[in-house]
Design an enzyme around this catalytic site. Structure first.
Site, PDB file in Angstrom:
ATOM      1  N   CYS A  28       0.838  -1.198   0.000  1.00 52.78           N
ATOM      2  CA  CYS A  28       0.000   0.000   0.000  1.00 52.78           C
ATOM      3  C   CYS A  28       0.873   1.248   0.000  1.00 52.78           C
ATOM      4  CB  CYS A  28      -0.941   0.006   1.206  1.00 52.78           C
ATOM      5  SG  CYS A  28      -0.110   0.338   2.771  1.00 52.78           S
ATOM      6  N   CYS A  31       3.652   1.771   2.523  1.00 48.47           N
ATOM      7  CA  CYS A  31       4.916   1.088   2.228  1.00 48.47           C
ATOM      8  C   CYS A  31       5.836   2.018   1.440  1.00 48.47           C
ATOM      9  CB  CYS A  31       4.660  -0.190   1.431  1.00 48.47           C
ATOM     10  SG  CYS A  31       3.587  -1.384   2.242  1.00 48.47           S
ATOM     11  N   ASP A 443       8.843  25.116 -33.615  1.00 46.36           N
ATOM     12  CA  ASP A 443       9.887  25.426 -34.586  1.00 46.36           C
ATOM     13  C   ASP A 443       9.280  25.181 -35.967  1.00 46.36           C
ATOM     14  OD1 ASP A 443      12.539  25.761 -35.742  1.00 46.36           O
ATOM     15  OD2 ASP A 443      12.480  23.589 -36.029  1.00 46.36           O
ATOM     16  N   ASP A 642      12.874  19.983 -33.482  1.00 45.46           N
ATOM     17  CA  ASP A 642      13.479  18.771 -34.032  1.00 45.46           C
ATOM     18  C   ASP A 642      14.473  18.124 -33.074  1.00 45.46           C
ATOM     19  OD1 ASP A 642      15.784  20.268 -34.161  1.00 45.46           O
ATOM     20  OD2 ASP A 642      15.752  20.534 -36.322  1.00 45.46           O
ATOM     21  N   ASP A 646      17.085  22.929 -31.589  1.00 46.59           N
ATOM     22  CA  ASP A 646      16.100  23.431 -30.634  1.00 46.59           C
ATOM     23  C   ASP A 646      16.314  22.900 -29.224  1.00 46.59           C
ATOM     24  OD1 ASP A 646      14.585  24.782 -32.700  1.00 46.59           O
ATOM     25  OD2 ASP A 646      13.954  22.798 -33.339  1.00 46.59           O
TER      26      ASP A 646
END
Length: 756
Positions: A28, A31, A443, A642, A646
């Protein structure tokens, strides 16, 4: 733009180490909190992140101050068992849960019938007394049926629950252990020493202990099976790698394990087979289905020198390729690794759940104790049995499993579904950032356009030899990697022009190039670049004006200080670019075009696709600054590029989406990678992120609402006014259903379909 796939995740300091492993025994959200707390207390640990859905732990630490053995020791001390990651992929836990569930049900079902007969059948108690010689015998049989369940299948809750209590960090196991042992212990004492209790309180609740354990196990089994289904996408990717390969060595073909292929090996791929490794075709011709990577259904033609990727499906042709990436270095292996890392990460909304969970279990224990005390004090008659049952019901119904699973299961399924759509989400946090984005910056070249510019026309001044001028321009442009430069060089080659040798070369990034060829000084670049060299453009004024009117990109050629020619270069729009922009507007995102092109050329493209804002003549190193300026406008910003020029902008944006080029992906550049290069992938990932966050919020709401609504009912708050209450058995069923609801809600993302 084609970019080589890095072999490993980029950089960290020399002493900084990142390790990942799986953990056995997590049940759970508590934990998760306990393991993270135990790890972060270790001196030298910088980050520690635990994922309940995948049982994966990611730790960054200073290996000069801490060893991996110390990390594992901290996990063991917290009460859990660290394991290698690959162990998390087996079905051992599911098998163990199935076995324990069946065993618990075999004993619990008859026990439930015995306990329910007096309540459900008129005259049931008289029937019991006719079957059993005494009430003590009736209780003893229930004791014999319950004991194997509590200390057999229920042992897992006792062991882990005791460890959690010992660590002063109670979890789901602690709640189940405390509740069931209380019911079992009280009932066993009544059975074995009835004289200790008044006659009106000699009731037993063995069915509560045994059936609660059986139902919790059943819920955990179904939950585990559901979590297994949520990882189907990864298993499908793993299954794409063929087990064997046909390798040519020493002049003969050998059939070997695919893992045994070495870089440089020649590998035959027969019709209908999957490609075992990444490589380059040296002979043969075929159409290859790359949909497993790109999500695009159209096969791609492959011939001499074409690149092929491991896991793709060969068509009817016969290919021989030279392996250049094998094993864990293949594109498919890296994608699997990055998807797994994304699945292990989490969005910021999980922090809210973690803060609540930190206080949740202590609050539940307080409410259980309060319920017990109030019923013992205010209950009618001798109220110890009623107090016990209400306290047990509170403990059982309040297990925080659903809260712990709400976020990681949704991220797990969403990232897998994205991979099936040809979208690689590198960080789970990107899902939340994408869903909140209000602006989308693109771009132009290679993102909204094909990225393969072509020379539409080339003009030289009257009196100049056109072919000689083009040859000089192509000579210096051939040294540049810029798409416009390559277009000019390819155009010259296509006309059969012999390109002279370059004697010197210099690039001016984003503007143009200069060099020397055939003893002449040559400049090629933008109008601005040529003007800045002090070269007059008057002789080309009409040609330049014509290019500006049409919005064409231009490369001006100057030789020995005189402008002598101009090339008009066009780049076609990618298919679906316009509908992508339109759909993003409908989703509430404002599009922006960011480009190094001139204003008119930029607006020419923007007007075609419906973008109303443009930032033109932006150099590559200025794009990150533009991103920062746009972020100041408010609302999250995603940037699509790309992944190469960029890269700074992709890193600076709230979310960076890197466009893939074929199968070569700038995988380290953005938070997400659109493997196919199709701009519709932007719409798909935005819509998927919103669907994911909607699912997470719905999951969290259900988990919290369920507990807020049913804990008081389990505590008996409505019972004094004739309202309903919850027996521990019903509480256990409700608790299991809450977890299944959350897992089932997340699994619905497997069928996600985008609008484009």
């Amino acid at each position: 733009m084609m970019v080589s796939l890095p072999g490993k995740i980029a950089g960290s300091a020399a002493s900084k180490r990142r390790m990942s492993f799986s953990v056995e025994g997590m049940t759970c959200a508590n934990c998760v909190v306990r393991i993270e707390k135990a790890l972060r207390k270790q001196e030298g640990v910088q980050t520690a992140q635990v994922n309940l859905a995948t049982t994966r732990v990611d730790v960054e630490f200073d290996e000069k101050r801490l060893r991996s053995e110390d990390i594992f020791a901290a996990v063991r001390k917290a009460g859990y068992q660290p394991m290698p990651l690959r162990a998390a992929k087996d079905d051992s836990e599911l098998i163990a849960l199935r076995r324990d569930t069946w065993l618990a049900c075999i004993f619990a079902f008859p026990l439930l019938l015995l306990a329910m007969v007096p309540m459900l059948i008129p005259g049931g108690m008289e029937l019991i007394m006719r079957v059993f010689p005494s009430m003590e015998t009736y209780h003893l049989l229930q004791f014999l049926l319950a004991t194997p369940v509590v200390f057999g299948p229920g042992r897992r809750f006792i062991v882990h629950g005791f460890r959690a209590w010992k660590a002063l960090s109670p979890d789901m196991n602690s709640l189940v252990m405390t509740g069931t042992l209380a019911a079992y212990g009280y009932s066993a004492t009544v059975t074995l020493a009835p004289a200790l209790f008044p006659p009106n309180s000699r009731s037993v609740y063995f069915e509560s202990a045994a059936v609660v354990i059986a139902l919790v196990l059943l819920g955990k089994f179904l939950e585990q099976r559901g979590k297994g289904r949520s990882g189907d996408a990864i298993r499908k990717l793993l299954a794409l790698s063929p087990p064997r390969a046909h390798v040519l060595r020493n002049g003969r073909e050998m059939d070997i394990e695919a893992s045994g292929v070495m870089v440089g090996d020649l590998v035959d791929v027969r019709p209908g087979e999957r490609v075992p490794v990444d490589g380059q075709v040296v002979s043969g011709e075929s159409w290859v289905d790359e949909s497993m990577l790109t999500g695009e259904p159209m096969a791609v033609h492959k011939s001499h020198e074409s690149r092929v990727t491991g896991g793709t499906l060969n068509g009817d042709g016969y290919l021989t390729l030279r392996a250049d990436r094998v094993g864990g270095d293949t594109v498919l292996s890296r994608i699997i690794q990055l998807v797994q890392e994304a699945q292990a990460s989490r969005p910021a909304i999980q922090d809210l759940a973690d803060r609540v969970i930190f206080w949740f279990t202590p609050m539940v224990l307080f409410l259980a104790a309060l319920s017990f005390g109030l019923w013992l004090w205010l209950g009618p008659g001798y109220s110890l049995p009623a107090a016990l049952m209400h306290a047990v019901a509170v403990l059982v119904i309040a297990c925080p499993c659903a809260m712990g699973l709400a976020t990681p299961t949704a991220v797990l399924v969403a990232t897998g579904r994205a991979a099936e759509l040809g979208i690689l989400i590198r960080k789970g946090a990107a899902l939340q950032a994408l869903s909140e984005a209000k602006h989308a910056a693109f771009d132009k070249t290679g993102t909204l356009t094909e990225g393969h510019p072509k020379v539409a026309e080339f003009h030289a001044l009257a009196g100049e030899n056109l072919k000689d001028t083009l040859a000089l321009a192509a000579a210096v442009e051939g040294r540049s990697s810029h798409p416009l430069a390559r277009a000019l060089a390819e155009y010259a080659l296509s006309l059969g022009i012999k390109i002279p040798k370059v004697e010197s070369f210099k690039s001016h990034s984003g503007f143009g190039v200069e060099g020397k060829a055939k003893g002449k000084r040559v400049w090629v670049g933008s109008v601005r670049f040529i003007a800045e060299q002090g070269i007059s453009l008057e002789a080309l004024r009409d040609l330049v004006d014509q290019g500006e009117k049409t919005g064409s990109a231009m490369a001006v050629v100057a030789v020995d200080g005189s402008a002598v020619g101009v090339a008009y270069i066009t780049d076609t729009l990618r298919p679906h670019a316009g509908e992508t922009i339109q759909r993003l507007k409908e989703l509430g995102l404002e599009p922006l075009l960011v480009t190094g092109d001139r204003e008119k050329a930029a607006w020419h493209v923007a007007n075609q696709i419906g973008v109303s804002r443009v930032r033109a003549e932006v150099l590559p190193d200025q794009k990150a600054k533009v991103v920062a300026e746009e972020q100041e406008r408010g609302g999250g910003l995603l940037f699509v590029g790309d992944g190469v020029n960029d890269a700074p902008a992709l890193a600076a944006a709230d979310v960076g989406l890197a466009m893939g080029g074929g199968t070569e992906v700038a995988i380290e550049a953005g938070d997400c990678v659109l493997l196919s290069g199709d701009p519709r992938g932007v719409v798909r990932v935005v819509e998927l992120s919103r669907a994911t966050m909607k699912t997470i919020k719905r999951n969290l709401f259900w988990a919290f609402f369920y507990n807020v609504l049913l804990i008081p009912v389990a505590g008996g708050i409505l019972e004094p006014w004739g309202g309903p209450s919850l027996h521990p058995v019903l509480a256990a069923a409700a608790m299991g259903l809450s977890s299944l609801w959350v897992v089932g809600g997340s699994l619905r993302l497997k069928s996600f379909k985008a609008s484009l």
